[in-house]
Motif scaffolding. Structure first.
Motif, PDB file in Angstrom:
ATOM      1  N   LYS A 170       0.812  -1.224   0.000  1.00 61.48           N
ATOM      2  CA  LYS A 170       0.000   0.000   0.000  1.00 61.48           C
ATOM      3  C   LYS A 170       0.840   1.267   0.000  1.00 61.48           C
ATOM      4  O   LYS A 170       0.540   2.228  -0.707  1.00 61.48           O
ATOM      5  CB  LYS A 170      -0.950  -0.004   1.209  1.00 61.48           C
ATOM      6  N   ALA A 199      -8.142   0.830  -1.187  1.00 64.07           N
ATOM      7  CA  ALA A 199      -6.720   0.938  -1.500  1.00 64.07           C
ATOM      8  C   ALA A 199      -6.426   0.371  -2.886  1.00 64.07           C
ATOM      9  O   ALA A 199      -5.580   0.892  -3.626  1.00 64.07           O
ATOM     10  CB  ALA A 199      -5.891   0.210  -0.442  1.00 64.07           C
ATOM     11  N   GLY A 205      -1.882   4.965   3.511  1.00 65.50           N
ATOM     12  CA  GLY A 205      -1.124   3.733   3.344  1.00 65.50           C
ATOM     13  C   GLY A 205       0.039   3.591   4.295  1.00 65.50           C
ATOM     14  O   GLY A 205       0.872   2.696   4.115  1.00 65.50           O
TER      15      GLY A 205
END
Length: 662
Positions: free
Chosen positions: A247, A343, A479
């Motif tokens: 991420k 995400a 993230g």
């Protein structure tokens, strides 16, 4: 994966009403310091109610179906007796016996810490446990009881309460203002020794780790073996799945695109990707680019759909199909709710902007290679499973039902491939030698090893700005987590797929970063202690990490032994005979039931399968429970639906009914 719990009516209001008084006036829209009647300190989360009684303070979640009580017990012979006394003071009707009592190491002024777990049947949808804490001769007990959906939604607030609970007068350790030591060979050897010892205690077959300063990788090594029973060693170039550590690199792609003028952090997603939709036009139009990766939009986890149905052939655009049917369960910015699909969408939107007109999956792969991996020199990092698994790669491991570490290659890797269509959220493979280059790039705030500014400092650091708290002195950005619990910020993120647990971390004040990769589900218990041990070595901290490992090793053995007693293996013949040949659910697909020559059942999903045990729940229901090590213990509750045989599957905030196929 784990069994989901359910909510019963809370046993509240049992203390005499006349003895209860409202908390002192406070701004309920902000976190505020509070005390138990006995003087233990804690933080009351914003929007939670707080009321006081002579022996306890009670916190209530805004939904009204989750309570945390902090009870001053005083002297007691042991933790179990302290918890029993706490229930008597707070909710006398709660007479359910403890299922398991496990110790945690002394911390934060507490001389003893114990967690008491209770047996909860899946259909109860209830989260129920207690934590007993002793300082000198006096016990304080935290009682947690409520709807599991709310418990997951409000987990960050619950973490804040638990992490901030300390005896009166205790001042926690802080490294703020201390000069960090250099990571000399002697200090590196201390960290290596810690990893080696932890692996033995936890049953982790292999691990690889690396350390960097702002100039170079100062150490990297592999420990253990790639697969139990085989001699091939792990080294610093061994491939591991890094899961959600992907991420941070995906948001790095977005930062580069912001630099290039192809998007803005505050731009509505639908402007740059018109096919993006959430459950309603209002929610869709409110979602900005930064919301895709902030875990702050109120969208809950919705992982079962891609885990059950994802295969390498699933189109990447399926992410947007699933999101279109998803609604938030809390307000924007209200709570931390981790959502992998959001995400994933962020990465694919980035790929689309970099290479429009190309399939979003292909575009993302190309953009990551050209704008992140190659510039940073990460030549071994890939989204290609076959490439990663062609040579020096670590096989996944987990404990089996008897608590022994075993390799789980075929089914675990079939399970892990379900992430490939959603790979921006967690589908990358890497090595310690490669991933540490990304950590060094973060440490140098966007500069490559040759000194060039590849991503601007403002856009790189924008990813670390706090959006929502995740606990005490811990926040989530885009993230990336930032943890300042020990007085110095640690930027980090973990990764978890079947048989692989990993972490990346950087300590900007010390100019040091590290990565650790493991090939075992039990590696999860090593990640936070590894971070703590690194800080202990840098700042001469109290030696706590080793105690965390020892306690985790003892706890996990006790938990497996306790749960094993609850299972019927081989599965109950009558329950097996009553199974339908197949079941279907419109969201999670098909379960095919197979019976071996010995009559033992197994369930087959889109890409993986598992043998099954049965479990008789305390409410009289029966569950079929997965035995495949990397998905061990996931329950399918036997039910009926419209006169047909059915199986119920839940995560914390969703329920799915599989009905027998025609």
């Amino acid at each position: 994966m784990r069994a989901t719990l359910t909510a019963l009516a809370l046993l509240l209001g049992t203390a005499p009403v006349a003895a209860q008084t409202p908390a002192a006036a406070a701004d309920a829209q902000a976190d505020r310091p509070a005390k138990t009647p006995g003087g233990s300190t804690f933080t009351a989360p914003k929007a939670w109610s707080l009321r006081e009684a002579p022996r306890f303070a009670e916190l209530g979640a805004p939904e009204g179906d989750l309570k945390i009580a902090l009870v001053d017990v005083g002297p007691a012979p042991d933790a179990k007796a302290a918890v029993a006394s706490a229930w008597t003071a707070y909710a006398p009707a709660m007479t359910r016996p403890p299922k398991l009592v496990t110790a945690r190491p002394p911390r934060n002024g507490w001389d003893e810490r114990h967690v008491v777990d209770y047996e909860v049947s899946p259909n109860e949808k209830r989260a129920l446990f207690a934590t007993a804490l002793r300082a000198k001769d006096r016990w304080t007990v935290l009682l947690f009881d409520g709807a599991e959906a709310t418990a997951e939604k409000r987990a960050a607030a619950a973490n804040l309460v638990a992490q901030s609970l300390r005896p009166a007068g205790y001042t926690r350790e802080s490294f703020a203002g201390r000069q960090a030591h250099a990571m000399t060979p002697e200090r590196i050897a201390m960290l290596r020794s810690f990893v080696e010892t932890s692996m033995r205690e936890l049953g982790v077959p292999g691990a690889s780790f690396a350390i960097t300063d702002r100039n170079r990788t100062i150490y990297s090594a592999g420990l253990g073996v790639r697969e139990l029973g085989r001699p091939e060693p792990v080294d610093a170039d061994t491939q591991f799945m890094i899961a959600s550590n992907t991420k941070g690199m995906a948001t790095l792609l977005l930062a580069k695109l912001v630099d290039e003028g192809k998007l803005r952090w505050d731009q509505p997603v639908a402007q740059v990707y018109p096919d993006f939709k959430l459950g309603s036009p209002e929610t869709t139009n409110s979602t900005l680019v930064r919301h895709l990766v902030c875990a702050c939009t109120g969208l809950p986890r919705k992982d079962l759909q891609w885990l059950f149905t994802g295969t390498p052939k699933t189109p990447a655009a399926d992410t947007f199909v699933q999101l279109a049917a998803t609604q938030p369960t809390s307000g924007f910015g209200e709570v931390f709710q981790y959502n992998n699909l959001m995400a994933t969408a962020a990465g694919y939107v980035g790929g689309h902007l970099a290479y429009p007109g190309t399939d979003v999956g292909t575009a993302f792969d190309r953009a990551m290679d050209e704008k992140v991996f190659r510039p940073l020199g990460m030549t071994a990092t890939t989204f290609d499973f076959d490439r990663a698994m062609a040579g020096n790669w670590a096989r996944p491991h987990a404990y089996n039902i008897d608590g022994r570490p075993v390799a789980s290659v075929t089914e675990a890797m079939a399970f892990n491939r379900s992430i490939h269509p959603y790979r921006p959220a967690g589908g990358a493979w890497s090595t310690a030698n490669d991933l540490i280059k990304y950590v060094r790039f973060e440490l140098n705030e966007g500069k490559l090893d040759d000194g060039r500014q590849w991503v601007s400092k403002p856009n790189l650091l924008a990813r670390r700005q706090p959006f929502v708290p995740t606990g005490e002195d811990s926040t989530y950005g885009m993230g990336l987590f930032t943890n300042s619990y020990w007085g110095v910020p640690v930027v980090h993120h973990g990764g978890s797929m079947g048989g692989y647990k990993s972490d990346i971390m950087l300590v900007p004040d010390a100019g040091v970063g590290a990565v650790i990769l493991t090939n075992s589900d039990q590696g999860q218990m090593l990640l936070r202690p590894f971070m703590r041990r690194l800080l202990e070595i840098l700042y001469d901290g109290k030696p706590e990490a080793a105690g965390d490992i020892a306690a985790s090793a003892a706890r996990i053995k006790a938990e497996y032994a306790t749960e094993r007693k609850k299972l019927t293996l081989p599965a109950d013949p009558a329950a097996v005979a009553a199974l339908a040949p197949a079941y279907v659910n419109p969201d999670l697909g098909r379960i095919t039931v197979a019976r071996g020559s010995d009559g033992r059942p197994s369930f087959r999903f889109a890409s993986f399968g598992s043998p099954m045990a049965t479990r008789r729940n305390d409410d009289g229901t029966t569950s079929f429970v997965t035995l495949e090590p990397t998905v061990l213990g996931f329950p399918f509750v036997v039910a009926t639906e419209g006169g047909k045989r059915a199986l119920i599957v839940r995560d914390s905030q969703h329920e799915y009914k599989f009905v027998e196929a025609p």
